[in-house]
Design an enzyme around this catalytic site. Structure first.
Site, PDB file in Angstrom:
ATOM      1  CD1 TRP A 327      -3.315  -0.778   0.739  1.00 53.90           C
ATOM      2  CD2 TRP A 327      -1.972  -2.386   1.520  1.00 53.90           C
ATOM      3  NE1 TRP A 327      -4.049  -1.943   0.814  1.00 53.90           N
ATOM      4  CE2 TRP A 327      -3.257  -2.949   1.285  1.00 53.90           C
ATOM      5  CE3 TRP A 327      -0.974  -3.225   2.008  1.00 53.90           C
ATOM      6  CZ2 TRP A 327      -3.560  -4.285   1.538  1.00 53.90           C
ATOM      7  CZ3 TRP A 327      -1.264  -4.560   2.248  1.00 53.90           C
ATOM      8  CH2 TRP A 327      -2.549  -5.073   2.015  1.00 53.90           C
ATOM      9  CB  CYS A 363      -8.668  -5.133  -0.075  1.00 56.22           C
ATOM     10  SG  CYS A 363      -9.608  -3.800  -0.845  1.00 56.22           S
ATOM     11  CG  HIS A 422     -11.722  -4.384   3.388  1.00 60.36           C
ATOM     12  ND1 HIS A 422     -10.584  -4.670   2.685  1.00 60.36           N
ATOM     13  CD2 HIS A 422     -11.879  -5.406   4.277  1.00 60.36           C
ATOM     14  CE1 HIS A 422     -10.067  -5.799   3.131  1.00 60.36           C
ATOM     15  NE2 HIS A 422     -10.838  -6.274   4.092  1.00 60.36           N
ATOM     16  CG  ASP A 445     -10.657  -9.861   4.358  1.00 65.43           C
ATOM     17  OD1 ASP A 445      -9.970  -9.891   3.332  1.00 65.43           O
ATOM     18  OD2 ASP A 445     -10.938  -8.802   4.954  1.00 65.43           O
ATOM     19  CE1 TYR A 608      -8.653  -0.690  -0.291  1.00 60.39           C
ATOM     20  CE2 TYR A 608      -6.437  -0.093  -0.986  1.00 60.39           C
ATOM     21  CZ  TYR A 608      -7.352  -1.053  -0.602  1.00 60.39           C
ATOM     22  OH  TYR A 608      -6.979  -2.369  -0.526  1.00 60.39           O
TER      23      TYR A 608
END
Length: 782
Positions: A327, A363, A422, A445, A608
């Site tokens: 990220w 993600c 997300h 996840d 984000y």
């Protein structure tokens, strides 16, 4: 000392395919009188008569055989030549070949809904019958012959752990067990119908056949071509992943292209994603991923366990997983996450490099790959996006914002965050390990956020449990609950360094939870599956139930009266990249008295994920509100203010806080928005026919008053062309460019061609074109 025998070999036994240590055949023919003298003394002759098992040999076609000679004395000749067997093959029942009927158009693959896998492997689903032909050395006689199949999977196959399976041949099949039955016989060929239980271990099985008759036993040699690949079965009621809607099975198991949503709740963007679960290398990579997890294959029959394994293996943080998360904005050592448009290229790279992590993912990439693996193995799955998604770091089940004495955020304490969006996954299964009513959709996840039992993974968390605040149920319901329904609580620092709760927002987290609709390209809002309507009695009860198990259970006191409110408004789809951002701040006084508000606003550039990068603007103003007045304040952000600060996703957050002077009421809200990027325009050129060359024109207009440097285009399409990167170079400010790519379709039917653009100055630019590919006409003349 006894005299050496000089008997001819035919007198000892007529088994030309079995050797007893004699000299070479040529030598025997030249010196028949010396053979017994050299090979068999009296002790050896006695041993042969007393212990027949010592003569277990290997036949010429590779099967292990046990020979019953029925000869008492090599010197004895009490039968004619016709009375004695002339060949070992006449004594034993052996498998000469197997036909598993595994072509994609064959009955096994079509009935098991695996005909779309682009391979000639026998891929079948558990709990369902499959068929196979077997050619034997002689006709099968059920009165005197027996045979059974042997299936082995994993490193250490074990009967007790159901990884070493004995499949007996019975007269009539029964559901729910490993069994086989002869359903047809044609001379030396027999056709078997084979059953597997709906709870069988999934994966790759080695298949051999053991036969037995009065004259001995034989075991076929393992041939990898005859390996059996077993998947979960959503079509069979007794499989925990059973899904009773055929329309949903088509979408959540068999659809290899989908939609992934991103942006903010007010500016929902969508991109098409190639799952590609039927690609042969993807299938191999999914099995390799499971093997690379080093988890015992005995646990691969339980979908709860399997999805936890996959959740951990899709990310590479603490194991040999697929994707490395990044990220930072610097992707120079790999591929920018926004450039990927499907899972195929990622899984192919992982498999080709023998488990080396692929760079990089965020993600939606983790979730896209997760959906691919789940669907490939037969577990119904979908990709889900939660807008205003909370990340609770301290198990408080609240999202906490800490402010100093002047109501400014204390950044080093604000570890909780709210991501603009997300992306995770839902998978469908029964949950016999939970109280009744918690089966169905489960949240899982693969994005590495927090550990679960010491490993970066999450789920499966029952959506029913999350909805009702039953956060004590496994797995990770508390974390998922906080993502979709935690209250946002503001804490102010006191003079003595302690904090007091000054305000809470109850409807900030978990909005517009989205997934692709069944059977269409539309967005389906599934928020109601995760939470009751905001502010309803049921929703408040769920929050209070959940927070009793959190670390800040005392945060819930009686609400105070409020007569002034604040919120941020945005018109239409919001601002575009390269232009000014225009918002409005709405203040409303519902009391019968005048109110004065000292209002603070702060704009930050955000990842984000909700992580703060930089503050780019701060304002302070005093606003006076008359009784019952509603006042709208214009708020404008010029391009020149933010142009050098933007990062991936072009995410911005406006924080508005204030205090009503007359009542000391605290106001606070945060509003996330993004700057919309343009789409790639795609125009097919030529007729789409299998095996015939065609092209696509891709055009793009730079929306920025600055040049885009080192632009890369990425094009791919299942059945159209494999993933391809095009290093285009620079694109000038406001310039329009186009390029043409040629390709040859390989599969007929409706197809999607995907393209994306990436560079340091602009990301999340993509396009899609629907192409209907026709079959090639076999009789066409040229």
């Amino acid at each position: 000392m006894p005299a050496a025998s000089t008997r001819n070999r035919s007198d000892v036994g007529r088994f030309p395919s079995v050797t007893f240590g004699f000299e070479e055949e040529a030598e025997e023919k030249e010196k028949p009188e010396e053979r017994d003298e050299k090979q068999e003394n009296a002790c050896q002759q006695w041993l042969r008569k007393a212990c027949k098992c010592c003569y277990r040999q290997q036949s010429e076609d590779g099967v292990a055989v046990t020979v019953d000679t029925d000869i008492d004395d090599p010197e004895k000749e009490d039968g004619t030549e016709e009375d004695k067997p002339t060949n070992l093959n006449e004594l034993l029942l052996k498998v000469q070949s197997m036909d598993l009927m595994k072509t994609p158009s064959g009955v096994n693959r079509t009935e098991h809904h695996t005909d779309r896998y682009q391979t000639d492997r026998l891929i079948i689903r558990r709990g369902q019958t499959f068929q196979m032909w077997m050619t034997l050395s002689r006709p099968f006689d059920p009165k005197s012959d027996t045979l059974h199949l042997v299936l082995k999977t994993g490193l250490l196959p074990s009967v007790s752990k159901q990884t070493h399976v004995i499949v007996p041949v019975v007269e009539e099949l029964e559901d729910g067990r490993w069994e086989a039955a002869v359903v047809k016989q044609e001379g030396r060929r027999i056709k078997l119908a084979v059953n597997s239980p709906p709870t069988a271990v999934i994966g790759q099985y080695q298949l051999t056949v053991e036969t037995s008759c009065a004259n001995g036993q034989a075991v076929s040699t393992h041939d990898p071509v005859n390996d059996v690949y077993l998947l979960f079965n959503p079509w069979v009621e007794d499989d925990p992943v059973f899904l009773d809607s055929d329309e949903e099975r088509q979408e959540y198991v068999l659809n290899d292209v989908g939609r992934i949503y991103y942006g903010t709740e007010n500016q929902i963007g969508a991109r098409t994603w190639n799952y590609g679960q039927f690609n042969d290398e993807v299938f191999a990579a999914c099995l390799f991923l499971m093997e690379n997890s080093k988890t015992p294959s005995s646990g691969w029959g339980d979908p709860v366990n399997v999805v936890r394994v996959i959740s951990a293996m899709v990310n590479s943080v603490d194991d040999l997983g697929v994707l490395e998360g990044n990220w930072s904005g610097d992707y120079s050592n790999g591929t920018s996450p926004t450039l990927w448009s499907g899972s195929v290229e990622i899984l192919q790279e992982y498999y080709k490099n023998k488990g080396s992590k692929v760079k990089y993912g965020q993600c939606w990439v983790f979730a896209g790959v997760f959906t691919t693996v789940l669907r490939c193995l037969g577990i119904p799955a979908r990709t889900v996006t939660n807008f205003s998604s909370a990340h609770d770091t301290d198990v408080s089940l609240t999202t906490d914002v800490y402010l100093d004495e002047n109501l400014a955020p204390i950044e080093y304490l604000n570890t909780d965050s709210i991501w603009n969006f997300h992306v995770w996954n839902d998978c469908w299964m029964a949950r016999p390990d939970l109280p009744p009513g918690n089966g169905g959709w489960q949240a899982v996840d693969a994005t590495p956020q927090e550990t679960s039992q010491g490993i970066y993974r999450c789920g499966p968390a029952s959506l029913a449990a999350v909805r009702n605040g039953h956060v004590y149920l496994k797995h990770d319901c508390a974390f998922v609950f906080a993502e979709v329904n935690s209250d946002k609580i503001y804490w102010q620092k006191n003079v003595d360094g302690t904090f007091k709760q000054i305000y809470s927002e109850k409807q900030t987290v978990g909005h517009s939870i989205s997934t692709k609709a069944v059977g269409s390209e539309e967005r389906s809002d599934i928020t109601h599956l995760y939470k009751y309507p905001e502010g309803s009695e049921e929703e408040r009860i769920a929050v209070e139930t959940a927070c009793r198990f959190g670390t800040k259970a005392g945060s819930y006191s009686s609400p105070t009266a409020e007569d002034v409110s604040v919120r941020v408004l945005m018109e239409g789809e919001g601002p575009k990249m390269g232009g000014d951002a225009e918002l409005s701040i709405m203040l409303k006084n519902v009391s019968s008295e005048r109110r004065r508000v000292m209002l603070h606003s702060q704009l930050a550039v955000m990842y984000y994920t909700g992580v703060h990068k930089a503050t780019v603007r701060q304002d302070k103003t005093e606003v006076e509100l008359l009784p019952q007045e509603e006042k709208l304040l214009d708020w404008v952000l010029e391009y020149k203010v933010y142009k050098n600060q933007l990062i991936d996703q072009a995410a911005l957050m406006l924080t508005v806080s204030g205090r009503v002077q007359e009542t000391q009421q605290v106001l606070a809200t945060q509003f996330s928005f993004r700057l919309r990027t343009p789409d790639l325009l795609m125009k097919p050129v030529g007729k789409a026919v299998v095996g015939e060359k065609m092209a696509v024109e891709i055009s793009f207009t730079n929306p920025l008053p600055r040049a885009l440097k080192a632009v890369i285009f990425h094009v791919e399409g299942l059945g159209l062309l494999p993933a391809r990167k095009i290093e285009y170079g620079d694109i000038g400010s406001y310039a329009t460019v186009s390029l043409t790519e040629h390709f040859v379709p390989s599969l007929p039917g409706p197809r999607k061609l995907l393209a994306s653009l990436d560079c340091r100055q602009l990301t999340q630019v993509h396009g899609v074109s629907d192409i209907l590919v026709e079959e090639k006409s076999g009789g066409a003349s040229r």
